[in-house]
Design an enzyme around this catalytic site. Structure first.
Site, short mmCIF file in Angstrom:
data_model
loop_
_atom_site.label_atom_id
_atom_site.label_comp_id
_atom_site.label_asym_id
_atom_site.label_seq_id
_atom_site.Cartn_x
_atom_site.Cartn_y
_atom_site.Cartn_z
N MET A 26 0.86 -1.20 0.00
CA MET A 26 0.00 0.00 0.00
C MET A 26 0.89 1.24 0.00
SD MET A 26 -3.49 -0.92 1.96
CE MET A 26 -2.93 -0.71 3.63
N GLY A 27 2.14 1.08 -0.40
CA GLY A 27 3.02 2.24 -0.55
C GLY A 27 3.61 2.71 0.76
N LEU A 29 6.75 3.13 1.21
CA LEU A 29 7.70 2.03 1.32
C LEU A 29 8.80 2.32 2.34
CD1 LEU A 29 8.06 1.11 -2.48
CD2 LEU A 29 6.43 0.21 -0.81
N HIS A 30 9.10 1.32 3.15
CA HIS A 30 10.14 1.47 4.17
C HIS A 30 11.05 0.24 4.12
CE1 HIS A 30 7.68 -1.42 6.30
NE2 HIS A 30 6.66 -0.58 6.29
N HIS A 33 9.53 -3.14 3.42
CA HIS A 33 9.20 -3.41 2.01
C HIS A 33 10.46 -3.70 1.21
CE1 HIS A 33 5.68 -0.73 3.15
NE2 HIS A 33 5.07 -1.80 2.68
N GLN A 60 -10.22 -2.48 2.73
CA GLN A 60 -9.69 -3.19 3.89
C GLN A 60 -9.57 -2.31 5.13
OE1 GLN A 60 -5.83 -4.03 1.74
NE2 GLN A 60 -4.97 -3.86 3.80
O1 PAF Z 1 -0.03 -5.75 3.49
C1 PAF Z 1 -0.44 -4.83 2.75
O2 PAF Z 1 0.26 -3.85 2.49
C2 PAF Z 1 -1.85 -4.92 2.18
O3 PAF Z 1 -2.71 -5.51 3.08
C3 PAF Z 1 -1.90 -5.62 0.82
C4 PAF Z 1 -1.47 -7.06 0.93
C5 PAF Z 1 -1.01 -4.88 -0.17
C6 PAF Z 1 -3.33 -5.60 0.29
O4 PAF Z 1 -3.80 -4.30 0.14
#
Ligand code: PAF
Length: 284
Positions: A26-27, A29-30, A33, A60
Site C-alpha cells: 500500500m506504498g 515504502l520502508h 518493504h 480493507q
Molecule cells: O499488506 C499490505 O500492504 C496490504 O494488506 C496488501 C497485501 C497490499 C493488500 O492491500
C-alpha cells in the site's frame, strides 16, 4: 523501471504472459518493504520480473479516518523501486482494481482462518474481506508466479495462503521475516504517525513478545504480554498464543506464534513472533 497504471500498461512493461515475482504493497515504502523486494530479486529471472504494486485499498480499512490518513508518497515509492531495480511499479486507480465498485468479499465466502480466530478478524470487522478481494484482484491483474508478503501481518499471510488454495490460483506465496527498528519495533508505514512519546511506548510491543516467548505456558505467556504492553501505557486489544497456521488454539507438535495488537493513541500496532523461544537482540 516502468510505471504502469493499467493492466494493459503492465503487460506492455513486462510482456503479456510474464509470471512476475510480485510484491503487493500500500506504498509509503520502508525498510520492511525493501526486504520484500530484495527477496523478490533472489527469486526473479528474465521470465519472472519483479513487480511492485502500490494501491491503498479502501475496502480493507474498517475506519474511514484510517484510510484518509494512511501515508501516501508516490514520488518516494517510485524512487525506491527504481533504486532497487524493480522492473515495473504497478499503481492502479480504484476503477482499475474495482471496475464494478469497491467492496470486499462476502463474509460467508471467506476461509475459516479469516473468520474464526477472533483476533484481527474480530478487532477489524470487514478487514480480511477487503484484503481477500484486493489480493485476488491484484493476482488477476498481475498474474504472478510468486508473491511476497511480510510476516509482520502474519494473520494476513495465512489468509492469503488460504485464498490461493481456495481459488485454485497457481501462485507460490513466500513470507519474509519482519524487519525491526534497532529497539525492536516492527517497521510499519503507520509508525510515521507516532509521536516521540508513543514511539517509546511502542518499544513495549517487542518486549511483550519476548516475555511471552520466554513463558512456556500459553495463558501465562498471554498475561505477560498483556501486562508489558498495558504498563507501558498502550491500550491492549489482544495478546494470544495460537497455532501458526490455523490461528486457533495451539497444540503440541505444531508450530505456534504469539500475536499482539495494541493502540498508542490513534495508531494501531500489531506484531507477532514464533512461540516459544523467540528473542530479539536490541541494537544501539
Ligand atoms: O499488506 C499490505 O500492504 C496490504 O494488506 C496488501 C497485501 C497490499 C493488500 O492491500
Amino acid at each position: 523501471m516502468r510505471l504502469a497504471n493499467t493492466h494493459e500498461q503492465l503487460n506492455d512493461a513486462i510482456g503479456a504472459g510474464a509470471r512476475a515475482v510480485f510484491v503487493p504493497t500500500m506504498g509509503a515504502l520502508h525498510a520492511g518493504h525493501e526486504a520484500l523486494i530484495r527477496r523478490a530479486h533472489e527469486i526473479a529471472s528474465d521470465d519472472h520480473p519483479v513487480v511492485v504494486s502500490v494501491f491503498v485499498n479502501p475496502t480493507q480499512f474498517d475506519e474511514a479516518s484510517d484510510f484518509e490518513r494512511y501515508p501516501r508518497n508516490m514520488g518516494d515509492d517510485a524512487r525506491t523501486c527504481e533504486r532497487l531495480g524493480v522492473s515495473a511499479l504497478f499503481a492502479p486507480e480504484a476503477s482499475e482494481v474495482y471496475p464494478d465498485g469497491a467492496h470486499g468479499v462476502a463474509e460467508a465466502l471467506l476461509p475459516g482462518v479469516a473468520r474464526s480466530p477472533a483476533l484481527e478478524d474480530a478487532a477489524r470487522p470487514g478487514h480480511f474481506a477487503g484484503v481477500y478481494a484486493v489480493v485476488r484482484r491484484l493476482f488477476e491483474l498481475v498474474s504472478p508466479g510468486v508473491a511476497i508478503f511480510g510476516e509482520k501481518d502474519w494473520q494476513q499471510l495465512q489468509v492469503v495462503r488460504a485464498l490461493v488454495d481456495r481459488e485454485g490460483m497457481d501462485v507460490e506465496i513466500v513470507g519474509v521475516e519482519t524487519v525491526r527498528e534497532p529497539g525492536g519495533v516492527a517497521m510499519s508505514s503507520r509508525n510515521t504517525h507516532l509521536s516521540p512519546e508513543q514511539r517509546s511506548m511502542a518499544g513495549a510491543v517487542p518486549k511483550a513478545l519476548m516475555l511471552a516467548a520466554a513463558e512456556p505456558d500459553p495463558e501465562r505467556a498471554e498475561r505477560a504480554a498483556r501486562g508489558a504492553m498495558a504498563s507501558a501505557g498502550l491500550e491492549v486489544e489482544y495478546a494470544a498464543v495460537r497455532d501458526a497456521e490455523t490461528l486457533l488454539a495451539p497444540s503440541s507438535g505444531r508450530s505456534a506464534r504469539v500475536l499482539v495488537a495494541a493502540r498508542a493513541g490513534r495508531t494501531r500496532l500489531i506484531d507477532n513472533a514464533p512461540w516459544p523461544g523467540w528473542r530479539f537482540d536490541a541494537k544501539g
